[in-house]
Write a protein that holds these residues in place. Sequence first.
Motif, short mmCIF file in Angstrom:
data_model
loop_
_atom_site.label_atom_id
_atom_site.label_comp_id
_atom_site.label_asym_id
_atom_site.label_seq_id
_atom_site.Cartn_x
_atom_site.Cartn_y
_atom_site.Cartn_z
N CYS A 14 -2.20 -3.22 7.55
CA CYS A 14 -1.51 -1.94 7.64
C CYS A 14 -2.11 -1.08 8.75
CB CYS A 14 -1.62 -1.24 6.29
SG CYS A 14 -1.02 0.42 6.30
N CYS A 18 -3.84 2.14 6.63
CA CYS A 18 -4.97 2.03 5.70
C CYS A 18 -5.70 0.70 5.82
CB CYS A 18 -4.49 2.25 4.27
SG CYS A 18 -3.46 0.93 3.65
N CYS A 45 2.31 2.69 2.56
CA CYS A 45 2.32 3.40 3.84
C CYS A 45 3.69 3.25 4.50
CB CYS A 45 1.24 2.86 4.75
SG CYS A 45 -0.42 3.14 4.11
N CYS A 102 0.81 -1.22 0.00
CA CYS A 102 0.00 0.00 0.00
C CYS A 102 0.84 1.27 0.00
CB CYS A 102 -0.95 0.00 1.18
SG CYS A 102 -0.12 -0.18 2.76
#
Length: 307
Positions: A157, A160, A142, A140
């Motif tokens: 995560c 998110c 992040c 993702c």
Amino acid sequence: MGCDGGTIPKRHELVKGPKKVEKVDKNAELIARWSYCALSQEKLRRPIVACELGRLYNKDAVIEYLLDKSAERPNTEVVVHVRGIKDVKELNLTDNPAWEGERANSKGDRYEDLHCAMFICPVVGLEMNGKHKFCYLHTCGCVFSERALREVKTEICHKCGDPFQDDDIMVLNGNKEEVERLQQRMEERRARAKVAKKSKKNKAAETVSKPEDTKENPAPPKAGSSEPKAAAENGEDGGSSGPGLSSSSSSSSSKLSRPIAAGGGKRSIQEMAEKSEIYKSLFTSHSTAKRTKEQTSNWVTHTPYHF
Ligand SMILES: [Zn+2]
């Protein structure tokens, strides 16, 4: 050695020793990696991306490089492993509330606070200034401090909620060993992707060939289904001179189909020994009228008579 004019200077008095190489402040270099693009050497600004070796870039610098790889630019050796924009991941960074922005540093009347980072870890609040290890998730994008990932064991995560595996954790600006490990993983990942692509291609070929087979089958029923219609048309034609049947195409087709109806089936025409091959070829049941795979369309907007 009086100042009598007769002194002969010695070598060491004239020649200065080797210039002291100005030591690059290792700390500053380390910090620079966290605030400057590895490719363009400009200040990092959003959108920021990371490569599979954990280097940070400005996305526009990477795009510029990818658009024209042949152009001469410095630092391109850091991005040779980036084949396309898919090889970099846009990072989902968390702003540091204490960051005052560029203006605070550009005043010049204050010491540039290198320890104040633009971004922080969203979980434990550590500043991303090079002092702490940071990672990003390949899934993702992040970014977290390693401490957060280590201390708060999770498979989704923190930011998110996307699921990830240990294999998706990429160290940012890691040391030599960490970069080597990332490189190894990158090569493995690419080899896997290649295999997956190959098998996908094979699967695609299988699925393509299947519909062709099924397409082949409905062709004869299509021709067959037209027969009752033709018969009905004939019946209408004989019963009443309907205004709807005045078009030339329908009249010609009914003329053609009349012998079919008289023969009592489409196969009989082709089986009739007394009819010539040319006569037989007038009908859709003839072998020359059969369309090949390429000619067969998914839908038919015309009547099969026009062949
Ligand atoms: Zn995430």
